[in-house]
Design a protein around this motif. Sequence first.
Motif, PDB file in Angstrom:
ATOM      1  N   GLY A   1       0.780  -1.223   0.000  1.00 18.92           N
ATOM      2  CA  GLY A   1       0.000   0.000   0.000  1.00 18.92           C
ATOM      3  C   GLY A   1       0.813   1.275   0.000  1.00 18.92           C
ATOM      4  N   ASP A   2       2.134   1.148  -0.114  1.00 13.38           N
ATOM      5  CA  ASP A   2       3.015   2.306  -0.065  1.00 13.38           C
ATOM      6  C   ASP A   2       3.259   2.841  -1.474  1.00 13.38           C
TER       7      ASP A   2
ATOM      8  N   ASN B   1      -0.969   6.374   9.117  1.00 15.20           N
ATOM      9  CA  ASN B   1      -2.364   6.131   8.754  1.00 15.20           C
ATOM     10  C   ASN B   1      -3.143   7.428   8.926  1.00 15.20           C
TER      11      ASN B   1
ATOM     12  N   PRO C   1       1.687  -1.698   8.037  1.00 14.80           N
ATOM     13  CA  PRO C   1       0.713  -2.009   6.979  1.00 14.80           C
ATOM     14  C   PRO C   1       0.573  -3.519   6.789  1.00 14.80           C
TER      15      PRO C   1
END
Length: 487
Positions: free
Chosen positions: A418-419, A454, A463
Amino acid sequence: MTAYNAYNGIPCTISPVLRNVLQKEWGFDGIIITDGGAFQQLKNTHKTFDNLEDAAQACIKAGTTRFLDDYKAALKNAFYQGKVTEKELDENIKGNLRVMLRLGLLDDDDANPYKSIGIKDTIDPWSKEETRQLARLAANKSAVLLKNADRLLPLDKKAVKRIAVIGNRADVVLEDWYCGTPPYKVTPLDGLKEVAGREGIEIRYVKDNKRSAAEDAAAWADVVVVCLGNEPTCSPEWGKSPWGQGVIASEGREDVDRTSLQLEQEDLVKSVYKSNPNTVLVLISSFPYAINWSQQHVPSIVHFTQSCQELGHAVADVLFGDYNPAGRTTQTWVKSIDDLPHMFDYDIRNGRTYMYFEGEPLYAFGHGLSYTQFAYSGLKVSQKTLSAGEVLDVRFDVRNTGSRDGEEVSQVYVKLPGDKALKRLKGFARTSVGKGQTQTVHIQIPANDLMLWNLQNHRFELPAGTMELMVGGASDRIALKQKVSLR
């Protein structure tokens, strides 16, 4: 130290981030100091306040514990006007006292190791031979071999008999904008002459190419060493350049933004190379340059930084092979200024740094060559699933497959689930490996170092998902990969 600029329209000197995030969320309880002149800038530059008394009040309420500025009269007036209370001053001063206590500056005890400095040891430390050798070692370790085509380097002391040393940085050691005063200076020319004198090598020095002097010297020599770089103060004479102004577009320092990435003297390299292709570029600079022509044509390029008294010895040690370089670039060297976002675009996700730059760099972050070669194998991790609070043990083997002893700076990067970042450096190790030998490198990565912010929960969190672990000698030279689950 707070920054000069404003953040979200509020000068960083009085930003609420200092209280709300730095102190309350992160628990920082040390010194918060204004930058030099920043207090006065609140009135004169930012125009945030009409008077310095209000500026002083805002600084104290923001958490300032020290001023690097002319502040006393304004703060005293603010106190007597009731804008600042004694309780607020006492609370802020505690940050200064905590640091002094932790450093032992208030201890008058024989157990305090700082108490005897200058009393029991009266010899100037910079005059000691061990200090000279330490400075020389630091300079050697900082050398970055950017290119070495056809193995022109290291120079063969027995085969090379004539060396032309050319350039305006060959016979100087420059002080950078922020540095101490070197106790002595060994210039690149000094260092090369020292070796040449022992080895029976003739050296001819030419500063520039007036009347084609550099080209003539290059044609005479077996090898040419061109020493070029920036002027850290942006002026040929210290202090002669007006504040906020520079003489050359590609140079910069505090309050002087670079408006070019071109090496102003690269034409000298072209002229010299035309006369003798056995050319070594010794780039002595405070920052990267877009030296595309040199990278394409010049066989060997070595980068050194400014200000070290042992610079000349380091240049000679590296060029003649008495030290095998292993330094790495600490920035991404782009090919063109077009590769950079707008100057005022502070969002690094828009293409800044190795983490977000998607183009092809001239030299990638972590780049650096050696006079030997290394091979990676046997990547192992302590666990395939990592949770918050745990530590990931990473092990791998580095084998020296070349003909010389050397050091390898192994780097561990991660691609987090998700980075948006392409990769993030999470560990590195500088390992000495003898020729033909193998060393096992061990690097630990705490799960807490893998956390991302977040936005919804307003906190750092690990994450969940699959993380890719990458190991290699540079950010663009990945040799080993491994998947690790995060939960």
